[in-house]
Scaffold this motif. Structure first.
Motif, PDB file in Angstrom:
ATOM      1  N   THR A 230       0.834  -1.187   0.000  1.00 47.49           N
ATOM      2  CA  THR A 230       0.000   0.000   0.000  1.00 47.49           C
ATOM      3  C   THR A 230       0.877   1.249   0.000  1.00 47.49           C
ATOM      4  O   THR A 230       1.866   1.328   0.718  1.00 47.49           O
ATOM      5  CB  THR A 230      -0.906   0.014   1.245  1.00 47.49           C
ATOM      6  OG1 THR A 230      -1.725  -1.158   1.227  1.00 47.49           O
ATOM      7  CG2 THR A 230      -1.781   1.249   1.266  1.00 47.49           C
ATOM      8  N   GLY A 231       0.495   2.213  -0.822  1.00 50.50           N
ATOM      9  CA  GLY A 231       1.262   3.444  -0.916  1.00 50.50           C
ATOM     10  C   GLY A 231       2.263   3.444  -2.048  1.00 50.50           C
ATOM     11  O   GLY A 231       2.724   4.515  -2.464  1.00 50.50           O
ATOM     12  N   GLN A 232       2.596   2.254  -2.568  1.00 50.97           N
ATOM     13  CA  GLN A 232       3.524   2.161  -3.695  1.00 50.97           C
ATOM     14  C   GLN A 232       2.852   1.610  -4.945  1.00 50.97           C
ATOM     15  O   GLN A 232       3.259   1.950  -6.058  1.00 50.97           O
ATOM     16  CB  GLN A 232       4.718   1.272  -3.320  1.00 50.97           C
ATOM     17  CG  GLN A 232       5.547   1.803  -2.174  1.00 50.97           C
ATOM     18  CD  GLN A 232       6.729   0.898  -1.863  1.00 50.97           C
ATOM     19  OE1 GLN A 232       7.015  -0.039  -2.604  1.00 50.97           O
ATOM     20  NE2 GLN A 232       7.412   1.186  -0.774  1.00 50.97           N
ATOM     21  N   ALA A 233       1.853   0.784  -4.767  1.00 56.66           N
ATOM     22  CA  ALA A 233       1.202   0.126  -5.904  1.00 56.66           C
ATOM     23  C   ALA A 233       0.171   1.052  -6.553  1.00 56.66           C
ATOM     24  O   ALA A 233      -0.514   1.831  -5.882  1.00 56.66           O
ATOM     25  CB  ALA A 233       0.527  -1.167  -5.462  1.00 56.66           C
ATOM     26  N   MET A 234       0.081   0.950  -7.869  1.00 56.54           N
ATOM     27  CA  MET A 234      -0.918   1.673  -8.668  1.00 56.54           C
ATOM     28  C   MET A 234      -1.733   0.656  -9.453  1.00 56.54           C
ATOM     29  O   MET A 234      -1.208  -0.367  -9.909  1.00 56.54           O
ATOM     30  CB  MET A 234      -0.244   2.638  -9.632  1.00 56.54           C
ATOM     31  CG  MET A 234       0.517   3.773  -8.968  1.00 56.54           C
ATOM     32  SD  MET A 234      -0.582   5.084  -8.381  1.00 56.54           S
ATOM     33  CE  MET A 234      -1.163   5.757  -9.940  1.00 56.54           C
ATOM     34  N   LEU A 235      -3.016   0.961  -9.619  1.00 59.37           N
ATOM     35  CA  LEU A 235      -3.925   0.081 -10.353  1.00 59.37           C
ATOM     36  C   LEU A 235      -4.306   0.757 -11.662  1.00 59.37           C
ATOM     37  O   LEU A 235      -4.653   1.944 -11.686  1.00 59.37           O
ATOM     38  CB  LEU A 235      -5.171  -0.192  -9.507  1.00 59.37           C
ATOM     39  CG  LEU A 235      -6.111  -1.308  -9.962  1.00 59.37           C
ATOM     40  CD1 LEU A 235      -5.403  -2.667  -9.944  1.00 59.37           C
ATOM     41  CD2 LEU A 235      -7.349  -1.343  -9.069  1.00 59.37           C
ATOM     42  N   TYR A 236      -4.237  -0.009 -12.759  1.00 56.58           N
ATOM     43  CA  TYR A 236      -4.515   0.510 -14.095  1.00 56.58           C
ATOM     44  C   TYR A 236      -5.478  -0.423 -14.824  1.00 56.58           C
ATOM     45  O   TYR A 236      -5.561  -1.608 -14.516  1.00 56.58           O
ATOM     46  CB  TYR A 236      -3.240   0.594 -14.943  1.00 56.58           C
ATOM     47  CG  TYR A 236      -2.101   1.372 -14.351  1.00 56.58           C
ATOM     48  CD1 TYR A 236      -1.871   2.692 -14.698  1.00 56.58           C
ATOM     49  CD2 TYR A 236      -1.209   0.761 -13.457  1.00 56.58           C
ATOM     50  CE1 TYR A 236      -0.805   3.402 -14.174  1.00 56.58           C
ATOM     51  CE2 TYR A 236      -0.137   1.459 -12.928  1.00 56.58           C
ATOM     52  CZ  TYR A 236       0.055   2.785 -13.285  1.00 56.58           C
ATOM     53  OH  TYR A 236       1.109   3.478 -12.771  1.00 56.58           O
ATOM     54  N   ARG A 237      -6.155   0.128 -15.824  1.00 55.67           N
ATOM     55  CA  ARG A 237      -6.883  -0.741 -16.753  1.00 55.67           C
ATOM     56  C   ARG A 237      -5.918  -1.228 -17.816  1.00 55.67           C
ATOM     57  O   ARG A 237      -5.093  -0.464 -18.321  1.00 55.67           O
ATOM     58  CB  ARG A 237      -8.053   0.009 -17.408  1.00 55.67           C
ATOM     59  CG  ARG A 237      -8.890  -0.904 -18.321  1.00 55.67           C
ATOM     60  CD  ARG A 237     -10.103  -0.181 -18.867  1.00 55.67           C
ATOM     61  NE  ARG A 237      -9.750   0.878 -19.784  1.00 55.67           N
ATOM     62  CZ  ARG A 237      -9.406   0.693 -21.059  1.00 55.67           C
ATOM     63  NH1 ARG A 237      -9.333  -0.527 -21.558  1.00 55.67           N
ATOM     64  NH2 ARG A 237      -9.111   1.719 -21.822  1.00 55.67           N
TER      65      ARG A 237
END
Length: 384
Positions: A230-237
């Protein structure tokens, strides 16, 4: 005493005919000039739109969050992962961020004859078209190249918390940013989560107002093997699209087409309806620039190997690794006016040549021109 003689009447008629003939000639010349300028304007307008569309998409190849697919591949073991069943669904093979398909006999120094009514669906390609791709683009024009692109969308949302089983994580985020995550798709089901260490592409089992759940979904063949913080991960389509030149028989028009491969949460693979983006595109040719160092651990940063998709495919035993060393694309198009522009254009002696291929145009009076550009794949630039 006040009337006209027959001779006077005939002289007046002759003068009137001469004046009318001049008016008709001026009108005909003006009409031809207008049609010519209109045809040239349409060709230039369509070429700019087609080039801009392809350039924008090509530059996204290799985008997998904080670092690109090439950087992920340099780690041992590689950190670009997917839970998707790419054997059953080659269109979702995100290990190939870009992959071209070269139409037979369209490499440099070859000649291609354009037809007013082009044949479709019959040309062989190298590498061979996967079945799911060939079935989706049956209106493809023979003798024109095809390119498939896969990447994570440029805009993502920060992961605020991660819950659930580590192999079936649930990624939570700010629900007010759902529109950013959807990025124009109503019911997305293909996502990627990434940080600067690893990236994983997966099909969502469920999508809530502020969460995406990974795990057991029809298109997944594996579970998560990477942990995210948490705080480093990004979610993309995740995006998988194909560009090609297709023919619309109903309107007798060739166009640049796009097909999108999508899937809803916990749903089957959906092959989108071919979308005609730009009319008048008759042929598409591509050459790919590879890094000087193909087998070394890290690339040199010099793109000095140019070749067709067939050349790239055969440059290494591992095609995915070969395509990851592609850092530039040379793009050429033959574009025609939607309507006949002027009769003299049918016999225009100017050669239509792009990417080393010479084209012979049909005698249909349409304005034609070739446009070409070189696109640097910004996510493959050295050091990114």
């Amino acid at each position: 005493m006040s009337g006209m003689s027959l001779v006077e009447l005939m002289i007046a008629m002759v003068i009137g005919l001469i004046v009318m003939l001049g008016v008709v000639q001026v009108f005909s010349a003006s009409r031809a000039a207008y049609r010519l300028s209109e045809g040239l304007a349409r060709v230039q307008e369509n070429s700019r739109f087609a080039m801009d569309s392809l350039q924008r998409e090509l530059r996204m190849a290799g985008h997998f969050g904080c670092v690109n697919d090439q950087a992920h591949s340099l780690q041992a073991p590689g950190s670009l992962r997917t839970t998707l069943n790419i054997t059953a669904n080659p269109a979702l093979d995100f290990t190939h961020s870009i992959q071209g398909y070269e139409a037979t006999n369209t490499e440099p120094n070859q000649a291609v004859t354009l037809s007013a009514t082009p044949s479709t669906g019959g040309t062989a390609y190298s590498p061979a078209l996967p079945a799911d791709l060939a079935d989706a683009i049956k209106n493809r024009v023979d003798g024109s190249d095809i390119v498939a692109l896969r990447y994570l969308m440029p805009d993502g949302v920060p992961v605020t918390s991660i819950t659930g089983d580590p192999q079936r994580p649930v990624f939570n985020f700010d629900g007010l940013r759902m529109a950013v995550l959807k990025s124009g798709v109503n019911n997305p089901g293909l996502f990627g989560v990434a940080d600067c260490l690893s990236a994983t592409v997966f099909q969502a089992r469920a999508v809530g107002a502020s969460s995406v759940s990974a795990g057991d979904a029809p298109l997944n063949a594996a579970l998560f093997s990477s942990l995210y913080t948490t705080g480093q991960a990004m979610l993309y389509r995740a995006e998988s699209i194909v560009f090609y030149v297709g023919y619309d028989a109903a309107n007798a028009q060739t166009s640049l087409y796009r097909v999108r491969y999508t899937a809803g949460p916990n749903g089957a693979l959906v092959v989108g309806t071919p979308e005609a983006l730009v009319e008048g595109v008759e042929n598409l040719q591509m050459l790919y620039g590879q890094d000087r160092r193909l087998t070394a651990v890290s690339p040199s940063g010099y793109i000095d190997r140019q070749g067709t998709a067939k050349d790239v495919q055969g440059s290494l035993a591992d095609p995915a690794a070969a395509w990851r060393r592609v850092g530039a694309v040379q793009l050429g198009m033959v574009i025609s006016s939607p309507d006949p522009s002027a009769a003299q254009q049918a016999t225009n002696a100017a050669a239509l040549t792009t990417m080393g291929v010479t084209f012979t145009a049909p005698n249909d009076g349409r304005m034609r021109a070739v446009y070409q550009t070189t696109v640097a794949l910004r996510n493959r630039l050295y050091g990114n």
